[in-house]
Each structure stands twice: as structure tokens, then as C-alpha cells.
Design a protein around this motif. Structure first.
Motif, PDB file in Angstrom:
ATOM      1  N   GLN A 166     -21.176  24.728   2.879  1.00 49.19           N
ATOM      2  CA  GLN A 166     -20.307  25.647   2.968  1.00 49.19           C
ATOM      3  C   GLN A 166     -20.623  26.779   3.909  1.00 49.19           C
ATOM      4  O   GLN A 166     -20.022  27.293   4.593  1.00 49.19           O
ATOM      5  CB  GLN A 166     -19.638  26.330   1.499  1.00 49.19           C
ATOM      6  CG  GLN A 166     -18.590  25.172   0.895  1.00 49.19           C
ATOM      7  CD  GLN A 166     -17.412  24.689   1.685  1.00 49.19           C
ATOM      8  OE1 GLN A 166     -16.973  25.815   2.442  1.00 49.19           O
ATOM      9  NE2 GLN A 166     -17.142  23.496   1.463  1.00 49.19           N
ATOM     10  N   LYS A 167     -21.767  27.176   3.771  1.00 47.86           N
ATOM     11  CA  LYS A 167     -22.442  28.120   4.497  1.00 47.86           C
ATOM     12  C   LYS A 167     -22.592  27.561   5.892  1.00 47.86           C
ATOM     13  O   LYS A 167     -22.480  28.349   6.718  1.00 47.86           O
ATOM     14  CB  LYS A 167     -24.110  28.440   4.044  1.00 47.86           C
ATOM     15  CG  LYS A 167     -24.051  29.180   2.721  1.00 47.86           C
ATOM     16  CD  LYS A 167     -25.442  29.415   2.463  1.00 47.86           C
ATOM     17  CE  LYS A 167     -25.572  30.194   1.164  1.00 47.86           C
ATOM     18  NZ  LYS A 167     -27.140  30.380   0.816  1.00 47.86           N
ATOM     19  N   VAL A 168     -22.825  26.412   6.219  1.00 49.82           N
ATOM     20  CA  VAL A 168     -22.847  25.714   7.619  1.00 49.82           C
ATOM     21  C   VAL A 168     -21.531  25.829   8.257  1.00 49.82           C
ATOM     22  O   VAL A 168     -21.178  26.281   9.271  1.00 49.82           O
ATOM     23  CB  VAL A 168     -23.558  24.409   7.802  1.00 49.82           C
ATOM     24  CG1 VAL A 168     -23.280  23.677   8.960  1.00 49.82           C
ATOM     25  CG2 VAL A 168     -24.752  24.440   7.252  1.00 49.82           C
ATOM     26  N   GLU A 201     -23.315  21.391  -2.047  1.00 48.33           N
ATOM     27  CA  GLU A 201     -21.977  21.870  -1.557  1.00 48.33           C
ATOM     28  C   GLU A 201     -22.058  23.228  -1.217  1.00 48.33           C
ATOM     29  O   GLU A 201     -21.535  23.736  -0.020  1.00 48.33           O
ATOM     30  CB  GLU A 201     -21.259  21.911  -2.779  1.00 48.33           C
ATOM     31  CG  GLU A 201     -19.701  21.960  -2.525  1.00 48.33           C
ATOM     32  CD  GLU A 201     -18.811  21.968  -3.826  1.00 48.33           C
ATOM     33  OE1 GLU A 201     -17.823  22.200  -3.719  1.00 48.33           O
ATOM     34  OE2 GLU A 201     -19.475  21.887  -5.018  1.00 48.33           O
ATOM     35  N   VAL A 202     -22.959  24.295  -1.676  1.00 46.95           N
ATOM     36  CA  VAL A 202     -23.201  25.521  -1.208  1.00 46.95           C
ATOM     37  C   VAL A 202     -23.658  25.604   0.368  1.00 46.95           C
ATOM     38  O   VAL A 202     -23.417  26.428   1.029  1.00 46.95           O
ATOM     39  CB  VAL A 202     -24.072  26.359  -2.293  1.00 46.95           C
ATOM     40  CG1 VAL A 202     -24.125  27.571  -1.761  1.00 46.95           C
ATOM     41  CG2 VAL A 202     -23.220  26.474  -3.556  1.00 46.95           C
ATOM     42  N   GLN A 203     -24.551  25.001   0.476  1.00 47.96           N
ATOM     43  CA  GLN A 203     -25.058  24.733   1.911  1.00 47.96           C
ATOM     44  C   GLN A 203     -24.401  24.293   2.894  1.00 47.96           C
ATOM     45  O   GLN A 203     -24.285  24.771   4.055  1.00 47.96           O
ATOM     46  CB  GLN A 203     -26.467  24.103   1.706  1.00 47.96           C
ATOM     47  CG  GLN A 203     -27.231  23.924   3.045  1.00 47.96           C
ATOM     48  CD  GLN A 203     -27.821  25.365   3.175  1.00 47.96           C
ATOM     49  OE1 GLN A 203     -28.076  26.355   2.490  1.00 47.96           O
ATOM     50  NE2 GLN A 203     -28.007  25.698   4.631  1.00 47.96           N
ATOM     51  N   LYS A 214     -19.223  28.021   7.396  1.00 44.98           N
ATOM     52  CA  LYS A 214     -18.790  29.449   7.723  1.00 44.98           C
ATOM     53  C   LYS A 214     -19.514  29.741   9.106  1.00 44.98           C
ATOM     54  O   LYS A 214     -19.093  30.758   9.848  1.00 44.98           O
ATOM     55  CB  LYS A 214     -19.252  30.234   6.476  1.00 44.98           C
ATOM     56  CG  LYS A 214     -18.808  31.635   6.569  1.00 44.98           C
ATOM     57  CD  LYS A 214     -19.130  32.277   5.460  1.00 44.98           C
ATOM     58  CE  LYS A 214     -18.611  33.684   5.485  1.00 44.98           C
ATOM     59  NZ  LYS A 214     -18.816  34.515   4.220  1.00 44.98           N
ATOM     60  N   LYS A 215     -20.754  29.364   9.238  1.00 48.05           N
ATOM     61  CA  LYS A 215     -21.506  29.837  10.422  1.00 48.05           C
ATOM     62  C   LYS A 215     -20.718  29.330  11.659  1.00 48.05           C
ATOM     63  O   LYS A 215     -20.831  30.146  12.799  1.00 48.05           O
ATOM     64  CB  LYS A 215     -22.759  29.077  10.227  1.00 48.05           C
ATOM     65  CG  LYS A 215     -23.680  29.533  11.512  1.00 48.05           C
ATOM     66  CD  LYS A 215     -24.912  28.827  11.390  1.00 48.05           C
ATOM     67  CE  LYS A 215     -25.910  29.093  12.756  1.00 48.05           C
ATOM     68  NZ  LYS A 215     -27.192  28.360  12.401  1.00 48.05           N
ATOM     69  N   HIS A 216     -19.885  28.311  11.483  1.00 48.27           N
ATOM     70  CA  HIS A 216     -19.348  27.703  12.654  1.00 48.27           C
ATOM     71  C   HIS A 216     -17.833  28.025  12.723  1.00 48.27           C
ATOM     72  O   HIS A 216     -17.063  27.330  13.549  1.00 48.27           O
ATOM     73  CB  HIS A 216     -19.625  26.296  12.997  1.00 48.27           C
ATOM     74  CG  HIS A 216     -21.118  25.811  13.047  1.00 48.27           C
ATOM     75  ND1 HIS A 216     -21.407  25.976  14.448  1.00 48.27           N
ATOM     76  CD2 HIS A 216     -22.046  25.528  12.338  1.00 48.27           C
ATOM     77  CE1 HIS A 216     -22.730  25.577  14.454  1.00 48.27           C
ATOM     78  NE2 HIS A 216     -23.199  25.258  13.223  1.00 48.27           N
ATOM     79  N   LEU A 258     -13.397  27.711   7.677  1.00 47.72           N
ATOM     80  CA  LEU A 258     -13.315  28.547   6.218  1.00 47.72           C
ATOM     81  C   LEU A 258     -12.306  27.802   5.176  1.00 47.72           C
ATOM     82  O   LEU A 258     -11.440  27.009   5.854  1.00 47.72           O
ATOM     83  CB  LEU A 258     -12.603  29.854   6.740  1.00 47.72           C
ATOM     84  CG  LEU A 258     -13.756  30.828   7.293  1.00 47.72           C
ATOM     85  CD1 LEU A 258     -12.874  32.056   7.458  1.00 47.72           C
ATOM     86  CD2 LEU A 258     -14.874  30.962   6.741  1.00 47.72           C
TER      87      LEU A 258
END
Length: 222
Positions: free
Chosen positions: A157-159, A153-155, A161-163, A166
Motif C-alpha cells: 500500500q505504501k508503494v 500488505e502495508v508495504q 501511494k508513492k505512485h 489510492l
């Protein structure tokens, strides 16, 4: 004519005896001189008239040239205006095309993102459904599964945010119809009316544009 010649000879005899003699010997000389003088005057008048006509003709030509110049200037003005409008239209088309290309780059993945949001929702529900008191060393399999879900889930969300994707978790924020969708309105003690008391489903924004509104419960006046 003889009388005129005689008068002229009489007038010229005291001063110009030779001229008087010639007039006496050639009575036609005076007539010839008079004709030549008249002819010279007529030539001068003809030349003046011709000169006047030449003066009139250039003025007419100048008028025609002035009219032609005015027409050409008007045509040039129209062509210039059309050219400027064409340039402005071309620039507007270029700017719109550039904006569409930029938006396509930014929001072309929104359909793909919507599909991934369902995966993120499932991961969130899965981690929330695990009882926290059961996550112990005595249950290593459950603990490992839970930690794996959390890391996934954390990963993701990072992906996101990168694109530019939010999360919207607006608990306690003011209700915004552009970002939130109200499921219900209910009075709640200690809560300000118009604020969000409950979030049923997390919302998302893609590059500042609402991709999925958050499903919320809004406080109303008692």
C-alpha cells in the motif's frame, strides 16, 4: 498692310521719331514682331498643355500605385492571418502533445497497477481469513505468517501511494457512479438512502482517476 504701317508711323512720329523712321524704312518689321509675339504665345500654350499633360500622367500613375498598394496590403493581411492561424495550430498541437506526454507518464503504469491490485486483493483476503483468536504465542508459525502477510500488505500500500494509487473504501459515503459500482440495493434501518452500506471489493484511483470502481451495496428506501 501699308495702311497699318502708315497708321503706326503716324501714331509714333510725335514721340518716337526714330522708331517711326525705322518703320517707314522697314515696313516688314511690324509683321515680324507680330509673328514673334504669336510664336511666343503658341510656345507658351504648348508648354502649358505639356505641363497639364504631365500633371495628368502622374495622377494616373498615383492611381495605379494606390491600387497596387491596396492589393499588397490585402495580401499582407491574408498572409498575416494565415501565419497567426498556423502559430495557433502549432501551439495547440504542442499543448496536446505535452498533455499526452504528461498523461502517459502518469497513467502509463495503470495496466501494471491493475495486475498488482489482484495481488493486493489476495493479501487482504489472506489476512482476513486468519482467525484472530488463533494468533497466539502458542502458534508461533501461524503468528509469524500472519504478521508477514500484514507487513507485506502495508508495504504494498505504501508503494501504491508513492505512485499515486489510492484505495477507495467508501463505507457510509454517498454513492458516486464514477467511483462505485452497485452490486445491489437494499433497505437498511438506520441508514440513509443512497449511501453505501457494504463494500464487497475495494476500489482504487490512480492520480485522481478511477482505476477500479469499488463494488458496493447501496441503501434504498424501504
Amino acid at each position: 498692310m501699308a495702311a497699318v504701317a502708315q497708321c503706326v508711323r503716324g501714331a509714333l512720329r510725335p514721340r518716337y521719331p526714330l522708331l517711326s523712321f525705322s518703320l517707314r524704312t522697314s515696313p516688314r518689321l511690324l509683321c515680324v514682331a507680330t509673328q514673334q509675339k504669336n510664336t511666343g504665345q503658341n510656345l507658351e500654350e504648348d508648354q502649358n498643355q505639356s505641363h497639364n499633360e504631365q500633371k495628368v500622367e502622374p495622377s494616373s500613375a498615383e492611381k495605379m500605385l494606390a491600387e497596387e498598394k491596396a492589393k499588397l496590403e490585402e495580401q499582407l493581411k491574408e498572409v498575416t492571418d494565415k501565419y497567426k492561424r498556423a502559430l495557433a495550430d502549432a501551439e495547440n498541437v504542442r499543448q496536446r502533445s505535452q498533455k499526452l506526454v504528461e498523461e502517459a507518464k502518469l497513467y502509463g503504469i495503470q495496466s501494471f497497477c491493475k495486475d498488482l491490485l489482484e495481488v493486493a486483493d489476495i493479501l487482504e483476503k489472506a489476512t482476513e481469513s486468519v482467525p484472530k483468536e488463533e494468533i497466539k504465542d502458542e502458534n508461533p508459525h501461524l503468528k509469524s505468517l500472519y504478521e508477514g502477510l500484514v507487513m507485506t500488505e502495508v508495504q504494498i500500500q505504501k508503494v501504491f501511494k508513492k505512485h499515486g494509487l489510492l484505495r477507495l473504501n467508501p463505507v457510509g459515503a454517498k454513492f458516486d457512479p464514477y467511483e462505485h459500482e452497485a452490486l445491489f440495493h437494499a433497505p437498511m434501518e438506520g441508514k440513509e438512502p443512497g449511501t453505501i452500506a457494504l463494500v464487497s471489493k475495494i476500489g482504487y484511483k490512480l492520480h485522481g482517476r478511477t482505476l477500479r470502481p469499488a463494488l458496493v451495496g447501496v441503501v434504498k428506501n424501504a
